[in-house]
Design a protein around this motif. Structure first.
Motif, mmCIF file in Angstrom:
data_model
loop_
_atom_site.group_PDB
_atom_site.id
_atom_site.type_symbol
_atom_site.label_atom_id
_atom_site.label_comp_id
_atom_site.label_asym_id
_atom_site.label_seq_id
_atom_site.Cartn_x
_atom_site.Cartn_y
_atom_site.Cartn_z
ATOM 1 N N SER A 2 0.844 -1.195 0.000
ATOM 2 C CA SER A 2 0.000 0.000 0.000
ATOM 3 C C SER A 2 0.880 1.246 0.000
ATOM 4 O O SER A 2 1.990 1.252 0.520
ATOM 5 C CB SER A 2 -0.932 0.002 1.207
ATOM 6 O OG SER A 2 -0.214 0.299 2.372
ATOM 7 N N LEU A 3 0.347 2.257 -0.588
ATOM 8 C CA LEU A 3 1.049 3.532 -0.686
ATOM 9 C C LEU A 3 0.238 4.576 0.047
ATOM 10 O O LEU A 3 -0.951 4.772 -0.242
ATOM 11 C CB LEU A 3 1.213 3.928 -2.155
ATOM 12 C CG LEU A 3 1.847 5.269 -2.439
ATOM 13 C CD1 LEU A 3 3.302 5.269 -1.958
ATOM 14 C CD2 LEU A 3 1.811 5.576 -3.920
ATOM 15 N N LYS A 4 0.845 5.206 1.019
ATOM 16 C CA LYS A 4 0.154 6.246 1.778
ATOM 17 C C LYS A 4 0.793 7.587 1.445
ATOM 18 O O LYS A 4 2.001 7.760 1.558
ATOM 19 C CB LYS A 4 0.262 5.988 3.273
ATOM 20 C CG LYS A 4 -0.491 7.013 4.076
ATOM 21 C CD LYS A 4 -0.418 6.758 5.560
ATOM 22 C CE LYS A 4 -1.213 7.852 6.238
ATOM 23 N NZ LYS A 4 -0.786 8.115 7.554
ATOM 24 N N LEU A 5 -0.016 8.505 1.022
ATOM 25 C CA LEU A 5 0.456 9.848 0.705
ATOM 26 C C LEU A 5 0.030 10.807 1.801
ATOM 27 O O LEU A 5 -1.124 10.819 2.208
ATOM 28 C CB LEU A 5 -0.124 10.319 -0.627
ATOM 29 C CG LEU A 5 0.256 9.520 -1.860
ATOM 30 C CD1 LEU A 5 -0.488 10.044 -3.071
ATOM 31 C CD2 LEU A 5 1.745 9.563 -2.088
ATOM 32 N N ASP A 6 0.959 11.585 2.270
ATOM 33 C CA ASP A 6 0.642 12.653 3.216
ATOM 34 C C ASP A 6 0.606 13.964 2.446
ATOM 35 O O ASP A 6 1.645 14.549 2.169
ATOM 36 C CB ASP A 6 1.696 12.745 4.322
ATOM 37 C CG ASP A 6 1.398 11.849 5.496
ATOM 38 O OD1 ASP A 6 0.220 11.521 5.701
ATOM 39 O OD2 ASP A 6 2.348 11.500 6.217
ATOM 40 N N LEU A 7 -0.576 14.366 2.076
ATOM 41 C CA LEU A 7 -0.734 15.597 1.313
ATOM 42 C C LEU A 7 -1.220 16.707 2.230
ATOM 43 O O LEU A 7 -2.031 16.480 3.124
ATOM 44 C CB LEU A 7 -1.734 15.391 0.178
ATOM 45 C CG LEU A 7 -1.369 14.310 -0.838
ATOM 46 C CD1 LEU A 7 -2.491 14.149 -1.853
ATOM 47 C CD2 LEU A 7 -0.068 14.639 -1.532
ATOM 48 N N ASP A 8 -0.723 17.900 1.995
ATOM 49 C CA ASP A 8 -1.169 19.053 2.763
ATOM 50 C C ASP A 8 -2.563 19.461 2.317
ATOM 51 O O ASP A 8 -2.921 19.336 1.147
ATOM 52 C CB ASP A 8 -0.228 20.243 2.561
ATOM 53 C CG ASP A 8 1.116 20.047 3.214
ATOM 54 O OD1 ASP A 8 1.241 19.179 4.092
ATOM 55 O OD2 ASP A 8 2.057 20.768 2.843
ATOM 56 N N THR A 9 -3.311 19.990 3.254
ATOM 57 C CA THR A 9 -4.612 20.558 2.912
ATOM 58 C C THR A 9 -4.376 21.905 2.225
ATOM 59 O O THR A 9 -3.289 22.490 2.348
ATOM 60 C CB THR A 9 -5.467 20.783 4.170
ATOM 61 O OG1 THR A 9 -4.831 21.791 4.967
ATOM 62 C CG2 THR A 9 -5.654 19.502 4.964
ATOM 63 N N PRO A 10 -5.360 22.418 1.508
ATOM 64 C CA PRO A 10 -5.194 23.743 0.908
ATOM 65 C C PRO A 10 -4.823 24.801 1.944
ATOM 66 O O PRO A 10 -3.987 25.671 1.689
ATOM 67 C CB PRO A 10 -6.561 24.024 0.282
ATOM 68 C CG PRO A 10 -7.073 22.662 -0.060
ATOM 69 C CD PRO A 10 -6.603 21.784 1.083
ATOM 70 N N SER A 11 -5.407 24.720 3.129
ATOM 71 C CA SER A 11 -5.110 25.682 4.188
ATOM 72 C C SER A 11 -3.651 25.580 4.631
ATOM 73 O O SER A 11 -2.982 26.595 4.855
ATOM 74 C CB SER A 11 -6.042 25.442 5.370
ATOM 75 O OG SER A 11 -5.748 26.336 6.411
ATOM 76 N N GLU A 12 -3.149 24.351 4.749
ATOM 77 C CA GLU A 12 -1.743 24.162 5.141
ATOM 78 C C GLU A 12 -0.795 24.682 4.069
ATOM 79 O O GLU A 12 0.216 25.317 4.371
ATOM 80 C CB GLU A 12 -1.464 22.680 5.415
ATOM 81 C CG GLU A 12 -2.137 22.163 6.659
ATOM 82 C CD GLU A 12 -2.105 20.653 6.774
ATOM 83 O OE1 GLU A 12 -2.167 20.165 7.919
ATOM 84 O OE2 GLU A 12 -2.016 19.951 5.736
#
Length: 64
Positions: A2-12
């Motif tokens: 599995s691949l987990k991506l930690d993406l920032d929210t638009p606010s971050e």
């Protein structure tokens, strides 16, 4: 696997861009007033951008 991506929210992302812009301005030894004078951007706009971010910028599609 599995691949987990930690993406920032638009606010971050917005917060990071604001902080980077302010940091760069300070690294150049410029006040907001200095930057406004050199860039032609109104001082009030620069202040709002550093406080609130990209939501103040209208990004338009390129013209063809």
């Amino acid at each position: 696997m599995s691949l987990k991506l930690d993406l920032d929210t638009p606010s971050e992302m917005q917060d990071r861009v604001c902080a980077a812009a302010r940091s760069r301005r300070l690294a150049l030894g410029l006040t907001q007033s200095d930057l406004a004078a050199k860039s032609g951007v109104p001082l009030a706009t620069l202040k709002r951008f550093e406080q609130k971010g990209l939501s103040l910028i209208h990004i338009s599609e390129p013209t063809r």
